[in-house]
Structure formats: C-alpha cells, structure tokens
Write a protein that holds these residues in place. Structure first.
Motif, PDB file in Angstrom:
ATOM      1  N   VAL A  27      10.602   1.798   0.349  1.00  0.00           N
ATOM      2  CA  VAL A  27       9.708   1.983   1.490  1.00  0.00           C
ATOM      3  C   VAL A  27       9.432   3.471   1.677  1.00  0.00           C
ATOM      4  N   ASN A  28       8.180   3.796   2.008  1.00  0.00           N
ATOM      5  CA  ASN A  28       7.794   5.177   2.283  1.00  0.00           C
ATOM      6  C   ASN A  28       8.707   5.791   3.346  1.00  0.00           C
ATOM      7  N   ARG A  29       9.063   7.066   3.146  1.00  0.00           N
ATOM      8  CA  ARG A  29      10.042   7.713   4.034  1.00  0.00           C
ATOM      9  C   ARG A  29       9.604   7.694   5.503  1.00  0.00           C
ATOM     10  N   PRO A  82       6.643  -0.241  -5.409  1.00  0.00           N
ATOM     11  CA  PRO A  82       6.742  -1.702  -5.289  1.00  0.00           C
ATOM     12  C   PRO A  82       7.724  -2.273  -6.317  1.00  0.00           C
ATOM     13  N   ASP A  83       8.494  -3.252  -5.903  1.00  0.00           N
ATOM     14  CA  ASP A  83       9.424  -3.927  -6.803  1.00  0.00           C
ATOM     15  C   ASP A  83       9.712  -5.307  -6.210  1.00  0.00           C
ATOM     16  N   LEU A 133       0.842  -1.191   0.000  1.00  0.00           N
ATOM     17  CA  LEU A 133       0.000   0.000   0.000  1.00  0.00           C
ATOM     18  C   LEU A 133       0.886   1.253   0.000  1.00  0.00           C
ATOM     19  N   LYS A 134       0.337   2.381  -0.468  1.00  0.00           N
ATOM     20  CA  LYS A 134       1.117   3.608  -0.660  1.00  0.00           C
ATOM     21  C   LYS A 134       1.654   4.162   0.660  1.00  0.00           C
ATOM     22  N   THR A 135       0.915   4.008   1.750  1.00  0.00           N
ATOM     23  CA  THR A 135       1.397   4.513   3.030  1.00  0.00           C
ATOM     24  C   THR A 135       2.567   3.708   3.576  1.00  0.00           C
ATOM     25  N   ALA A 160      13.041  -3.758  10.645  1.00  0.00           N
ATOM     26  CA  ALA A 160      13.211  -3.624   9.198  1.00  0.00           C
ATOM     27  C   ALA A 160      11.896  -3.928   8.500  1.00  0.00           C
ATOM     28  N   VAL A 161      11.687  -3.280   7.351  1.00  0.00           N
ATOM     29  CA  VAL A 161      10.467  -3.473   6.570  1.00  0.00           C
ATOM     30  C   VAL A 161      10.805  -4.283   5.322  1.00  0.00           C
ATOM     31  N   ILE A 162      10.169  -5.437   5.169  1.00  0.00           N
ATOM     32  CA  ILE A 162      10.340  -6.280   3.982  1.00  0.00           C
ATOM     33  C   ILE A 162       8.948  -6.528   3.411  1.00  0.00           C
ATOM     34  N   PRO A 163       8.497  -5.718   2.447  1.00  0.00           N
ATOM     35  CA  PRO A 163       7.131  -5.863   1.933  1.00  0.00           C
ATOM     36  C   PRO A 163       6.923  -7.210   1.239  1.00  0.00           C
TER      37      PRO A 163
END
Length: 413
Positions: free
Chosen positions: A115-117, A108-109, A101-103, A129-132
C-alpha cells in the motif's frame, strides 16, 4: 468434431463460471473507485472547459454512496476524498477496498500488495485497514462498480445540461443529486440506501478521530556539518550524532518530523515566511557548542561575581569597552579560561593587582600578571611604605655631610 468440442466447453464454462454472493457485515467495509465518466465546469471569464474526476465510495452492506468531484486523480485528491467521505458517513468502516491505482497501491500483488505510504498513514490515522481488490477482479468491489454505473446515469447525466462555473458549484450540484440518489427506494427490496445506512450500519462504524487527517509529503535529506537539514528552504536541527546521515522528513501543514531508519528522532513546528530561517534545539548541539551558547553578558557577570569583587569589576569593564556587547565575549571567555587554568583565588588576586595599575584592565593585563606570578607578590600597604622610606633615610644618614662640612675655613679633613 471441433463444433462438438466447443458446445461441450460452453456447457462446462457456464457451470464453472459461478459467482459467490458475498455477505458484507454492516460497518465492515467500503468500496472505492474513480468513475470513468468525467464532470465539467467552465471558467467564468474565458469560458474554457475543465474536466473533473469523480470519486465514488460505497459502504458494502447498505450501499450508501458518497460522490465528489476533484480537479485530478492525484495523491492529494485521493486522500482528501477519503477524509471527506468519512466525514459524510459520520464514521469509518473497518476495511477499505480500493482498486490497484498508484495513489493507493505501490506494488500490486495477489497475496501481499504494498500500500502507498501516504495512503497507509491515512488508514492508520482513522484506524482502518486497506485490502486492495485483486488485479483484474472487479467483482471484489462489485458494489462500487455497480454504483459507478448508476451514478453516471443518476447524477452526471442529469447534470450535463447545467453549466457550473467552479468546482465548488459542481460539487454542490452533485451533493443535491446524491442525497436524492441515497433516498431513492430499492427496486428489489424494501427501503432505500439511506434507510439501510441509518438502520444497522451507521452505529457500527468506527468513530472519527478527534483531529482530521492532515495531508503530508515525504522528502529525503542529509544533515550537514551544522547538524541541520534543509527542508523547503528552511533549516531544522537534528541531533549532532546524525551529521552526514541520510534521513526522511515527513512534512505536514504545521509540523516537520524527521525520521532515521524508520524511527522518529525529532520534530519541529514548520517555519513560514522569510527564506533561510533556522530553528535549533539546544539539546541537539554537541556539549562544546551548548556550553558556548550558554555564555552571554549577564552570565559572564554572574560568574565573575562568584569569583570575587575585583574580577566582577574587570568583567564589567570588558563588557562596557565596546559599542556592541558581543564584541567583548571572546575577551570574557579568555578571563573565564584563566580561572580554569589557574585558580579563582589567583584570578581574583590578579584582577586586584591589575586595578592598581589601571582602572580598566584588559584580558592581556590579567594574563601577564598571572604568567609572571605578580599576583603572589603582596602589595605594600601605606604603613609599610612609610616605614620603608624611614629606614631608607636612616641608612643614608652615615654618609651624608651637612652644610657645615662644605663651608670654607673648615680645618677638618
């Protein structure tokens, strides 16, 4: 035949469409998503019905869940939901697995998602850590997807007959059902989500930071000629070297941080209240401005006292000549300038000479004396004045005829 081809392909697809069972380590990750079903609350005065988006976070190992309702799915709700989830867990998982999602994810890749700032800042603050998840691959966060469906039945469906008159009341109802849901026994193994969480997982979560995350926003600004930037109708100074440069401002509830080329160059306490307030750090000023700001009444008198007593008397006279002290600052600066151009000795002599003429000499009087060099001419003392007068009378004695000379009958000619 085509039917035979389809039969063979179905057999191949069944064997090729295998799924790998992922084993998640305790405390390693949390899967996050918004539920498709909405919650509702009513305005107590008008009866208007408002929708509430339902945030769901699940620890991957124990499947211990967190659920909360928000008025929307915007950036603020997304970040506050994470902070509240960490507080509910009493710790932080090492990895966050959100949807694209954009927030949460700007670009996306499959291999290098951006990741959003603000989301990245939250992750850095909590040390995670963020791992979509991959786009179109819900199995990457299967626990969250499964919990969303269960939550819709166990919590939202159970609350649909109740009326809530505020978002806070709705969340209180959700929390009551959530605690029961986490304590509900598993169907295919012993224990419950709560037991699995309190067992191996809770102690393996990262500790919460000392200070909670503070929501921030970013703005682009440009420093004007007065080396200040305008943020929310307030002025904040930056180093004068950055005049005309575009910078980024990170704005939180209490702090304003200013960045240039990714590096923080200064920060200020955030101003509130009257519009147009200004905060200026002296070190941000050019040297000439900083020197100018250092001068005030007491500073002028202190400087004059170092030069000499006559200069101090003249300086005090300049400062007391106006109703408002600041009106005399330019004249005082002129006097300081005379000391720089000439010398302190000459300035002291000129002030002493000026005080002989008037008890309250001005800047122009002192400047004239220095320009004409009168300060270098010694002033006659009372003894010298008396001696000069006596010499004058003696020089005039040879040509002065007394009263006897002008009487009649004087035969001298």
């Amino acid at each position: 035949m085509y039917s035979q081809f389809c039969l063979c392909y179905q057999k191949y697809a069944r064997s090729a469409n295998a799924t790998m069972r992922m084993v998640r380590k305790p405390g390693e990750s949390a899967e996050i998503d918004w539920a498709g079903q909405k919650g509702f609350w009513l305005d107590p005065e008008t009866g208007e019905r408002f929708e509430a988006s339902i945030f769901v976070g699940v620890l991957s190992s124990s499947r211990y869940a967190y659920v909360e309702a928000f008025p929307s799915q915007n950036q603020e709700s997304w970040l506050n939901a994470h902070a509240n989830m960490f507080r509910y867990f009493g710790g932080v998982p090492r990895i966050l697995i959100p949807d694209n999602l954009k927030t949460g994810v700007s670009k996306p890749d499959r291999y290098e998602p951006v990741v959003n700032r603000l989301y990245r800042e939250l992750a850095e603050h909590y040390g995670t850590a963020v791992i979509p998840a991959r786009v179109g691959k819900p199995r990457d966060k299967a626990n969250a997807e499964g919990t969303v469906g269960t939550i819709s039945t166990w919590i939202l469906a159970a609350l649909r007959e109740r009326n809530f008159f505020s978002l806070r009341e709705l969340n209180e109802g959700i929390r009551e059902k959530l605690d029961r849901f986490n304590a509900k026994p598993f169907q295919k193994k012993e224990g419950s989500r709560l037991d699995a969480f309190l067992g191996p997982e809770k102690d393996l979560l990262l500790p919460l930071p000392k200070n909670p995350y503070e929501l921030s926003s970013w703005k682009k600004v440009t420093a004007d000629k007065s080396y200040h930037v305008l943020v929310e109708k307030m002025l904040y100074s930056v180093p004068h070297e950055y005049i005309g440069h575009e910078m980024e401002v990170r704005l939180t509830r209490n702090v304003v941080e200013i960045f240039f080329d990714g590096q923080r160059i200064c920060s200020h306490a955030r101003l509130f209240g009257r519009i147009g307030q200004c905060v200026t750090v002296p070190s941000h000023m050019p040297p000439s401005h900083r020197k100018h700001m250092q001068w005030e009444g007491s500073r002028f008198i202190e400087w004059a006292a170092d030069v000499g007593p006559h200069t101090e008397i003249v300086m005090r006279g300049l400062l007391s000549a106006h109703k408002i002290e600041q009106q005399a600052y330019k004249s005082c600066q002129g006097l300081v300038r005379l000391g720089d151009v000439h010398s302190f000795e000459r300035l002291e002599a000129a002030c002493g000479k000026a005080l002989l003429y008037t008890p309250r000499p001005g800047y122009r009087n002192v400047r004239t004396i220095l320009t004409t060099g009168q300060d270098r001419v010694e002033s006659p003392t009372p003894e010298r004045k008396a001696e000069a007068e006596a010499k004058g009378r003696e020089s005039l004695g040879g040509i002065v005829r007394g009263a006897e000379y002008y009487r009649g009958g004087n035969d001298q000619c």
